[in-house]
Enzyme design. Structure first.
Site, mmCIF file in Angstrom:
data_model
loop_
_atom_site.group_PDB
_atom_site.id
_atom_site.type_symbol
_atom_site.label_atom_id
_atom_site.label_comp_id
_atom_site.label_asym_id
_atom_site.label_seq_id
_atom_site.Cartn_x
_atom_site.Cartn_y
_atom_site.Cartn_z
ATOM 1 N N GLU A 1 0.828 -1.220 0.000
ATOM 2 C CA GLU A 1 0.000 0.000 0.000
ATOM 3 C C GLU A 1 0.856 1.263 0.000
ATOM 4 O O GLU A 1 0.398 2.321 -0.411
ATOM 5 C CB GLU A 1 -0.935 0.014 1.226
ATOM 6 C CG GLU A 1 -2.374 -0.285 0.856
ATOM 7 C CD GLU A 1 -3.378 -0.047 1.981
ATOM 8 O OE1 GLU A 1 -3.012 0.371 3.084
ATOM 9 O OE2 GLU A 1 -4.567 -0.313 1.735
ATOM 10 N N HIS B 1 7.870 -26.776 1.117
ATOM 11 C CA HIS B 1 7.125 -27.835 0.421
ATOM 12 C C HIS B 1 6.020 -27.233 -0.438
ATOM 13 O O HIS B 1 5.062 -27.924 -0.784
ATOM 14 C CB HIS B 1 6.549 -28.819 1.443
ATOM 15 C CG HIS B 1 7.625 -29.502 2.220
ATOM 16 N ND1 HIS B 1 8.038 -30.801 1.978
ATOM 17 C CD2 HIS B 1 8.424 -29.041 3.207
ATOM 18 C CE1 HIS B 1 9.024 -31.112 2.801
ATOM 19 N NE2 HIS B 1 9.282 -30.059 3.561
ATOM 20 N N LYS C 1 -13.820 1.442 -3.584
ATOM 21 C CA LYS C 1 -14.863 1.884 -2.640
ATOM 22 C C LYS C 1 -15.940 2.665 -3.374
ATOM 23 O O LYS C 1 -17.136 2.465 -3.144
ATOM 24 C CB LYS C 1 -14.258 2.774 -1.554
ATOM 25 C CG LYS C 1 -13.361 2.050 -0.567
ATOM 26 C CD LYS C 1 -12.946 3.014 0.542
ATOM 27 C CE LYS C 1 -11.794 2.485 1.328
ATOM 28 N NZ LYS C 1 -11.174 3.483 2.181
#
Ligand code: PA5
Length: 477
Positions: free
Chosen positions: A332, A353, A468
């Protein structure tokens, strides 16, 4: 001074890594960026009007916050902000067995990292006695997931329209809601739903006027929707997210400290650790400065060698959420103007793994930073001898889990180095509040220093606003 250590020798490789001259070349830029960042801290106190337009927003208030809170606590004791946080935490510990933290992004990731880093494993599963009387902590309001939200409401016994009131501490729960803006939809909608359940749990109606002030702790900015709602609900104390401190830089404000104190984490030690890192950042020369060296190596590897992916490889399960907190901080802050490295947290040995194949033989676009715990909290646990040696482990019977971990770290670094794949090591002497305080502050400082070197403003997140706006448009027509 005892500070966490950054060892970058594994990145100084003739092929595929940094050369000595590339490393030396970045030194002046690092020193210059340190001066800029320290200067910005002072600028914060001269007022917004004097901050040049191209630097805004400038949320550099995180830098001096640890020292300020500690000094205020020393001077004013219980009346200081730390004093108030500690007192609220103690009251909650006495009143409830469960706390729901509602918040998203920078308003929750720090608390989660602190809980997973510093509380015993499986904390929420432990009895109240084993938890030292501290409440269990759950995280919501960080999504709009229908089933997850109702799962937690069910667990709290609050997913019903009316019910018997909680009769004691073991059945009682509380809400801590954290939102700097006070208007984030995920958190605000969850708050409405959990408040309804809380009223019911206190013997009232979902939308009744039951007094829930003893079970409701808000943390927000000095104005806004959550601030007003908290006043209307009669909150005893509305903890403040100060101006000039951005969400992802707010772990050492009430945002991180309120939940941490409720969990019994030593918040004074945490802040002392952060202050120690500030001192180290200010004083230590390049070559022995964890912040500047980390930025120098990461930045040069990215710009000169195409290491666009920063693998943060944590060698303890307890540090996964520290890694996720850092993922957010880096993404961010620096993911702007088509720049910024891609952060990726891996937990080892688990992800050996899973992702290690690609790290060993995939594209040469990665810098791996190992976060290594030097001293474990508990006594080393040996594999142990057995009369059933079909697994052929008796020759390793005396080896302990730390022995295995240490061999895995060395083995992995050697495997990467043998193919000219650079690694660096960040050593945490142990996972405690003091050293985690150092680590969080180190990574926040490194992020802003790197932003200044790249010419990207590390503060603000203009890109997040777009979703938003669209989401609201879809919802409200
Ligand atoms: O780093 C940030 O500023 C963001 O991640 C915010 O913390 C996040 O969007 C939540 O915002 P708020 O605290 O206003 O609800």
């Amino acid at each position: 001074m005892d500070v966490i250590r950054y060892d970058y020798t594994g990145a100084l490789l003739e092929n595929g890594g940094l050369t000595q001259s590339e490393w030396s070349a970045v030194r002046p830029a690092l020193e210059n960026a340190r001066d800029i960042v320290l200067g910005e801290d002072l600028a914060q106190f001269r007022g917004e009007a004097e901050i040049p337009a191209e630097k805004q927003p400038l949320d550099a208030g995180f830098l001096e916050m640890p020292e300020r809170l500690l000094a205020e606590h020393q001077a004013a004791g219980p009346a200081s902000e730390l004093g108030r946080i500690l007192s609220t935490a103690e009251q909650m510990q006495q009143r409830v067995d469960r706390v729901v933290l509602l918040g998203i992004g920078g308003s929750y990731m720090g608390a989660r990292a602190l809980m997973e880093g510093l509380c015993p494993p499986y904390f929420n599963e432990l009895s109240r006695t084993a938890r030292g009387g501290k409440p269990r902590l759950y995280f919501e309001g960080n999504n709009v997931d229908n089933d997850a939200t109702q799962g937690l409401l069910d667990l709290l016994g609050g997913n019903s329209k009316s019910g018997a009131a909680a009769s004691g501490v073991d059945e009682s729960w509380a809400i801590v809601v954290i939102s700097k803006s006070g208007g984030t939809l995920e958190t605000a909608s969850a708050l409405r739903q959990f408040l309804a359940a809380l009223r019911v749990s206190r013997g009232g109606k979902p939308d009744g006027n039951e007094n829930i002030a003893d079970y409701f702790v808000p943390v927000t900015g000095g104005s806004g929707k959550l601030f007003e709602l908290s006043q209307a609900l009669g909150a005893h104390d509305i903890f403040n997210v100060p101006d000039g401190v951005g969400g992802r830089f707010s772990i050492f404000s009430a945002v991180g400290l309120v939940p941490a104190a409720m969990l019994g984490i030593d918040i004074v030690a945490l802040l002392r650790g952060a202050a120690a890192m500030n001192e180290h950042f200010r004083q230590a020369p390049v070559g022995g400065n964890a912040v500047l060296d980390y930025v120098g190596v990461s930045h040069q590897m990215e710009t000169l060698h195409g290491a666009n992916t920063r693998v943060f490889s944590v060698w303890s399960k307890s540090l996964e959420s520290v890694g996720l907190w850092y993922d957010q901080l880096l993404a961010e802050s620096l993911g702007k103007e088509e720049k910024g490295a891609l952060p990726l947290t891996v937990v080892n040995t688990r992800d050996l793994h899973s992702r290690a194949q690609q790290h060993q033989e995939g594209r040469r676009d990665k810098l791996i930073t190992n976060l290594i715990v030097d001293r474990w909290r508990r006594e080393p646990l040996p594999i142990g001898a057995s009369s059933f040696n079909q697994d052929q482990l008796n020759d390793l019977a005396d080896k302990t889990l730390p022995d295995l971990m240490s061999a895995a770290i060395k083995g992995t670094n050697k495997a990467y180095a043998s193919d000219n794949r650079p690694t660096t090591d960040l050593h945490l002497p142990e996972v405690n509040a003091f050293y985690l305080g150092q680590l969080f502050q180190m990574l926040m400082l490194a992020t802003v220093v790197e932003g200044r070197i790249m010419g990207v403003n590390p503060y603000g997140q203009p890109g997040v606003e777009q979703y938003k706006q669209h989401m609201n448009a879809f919802l409200r027509g």
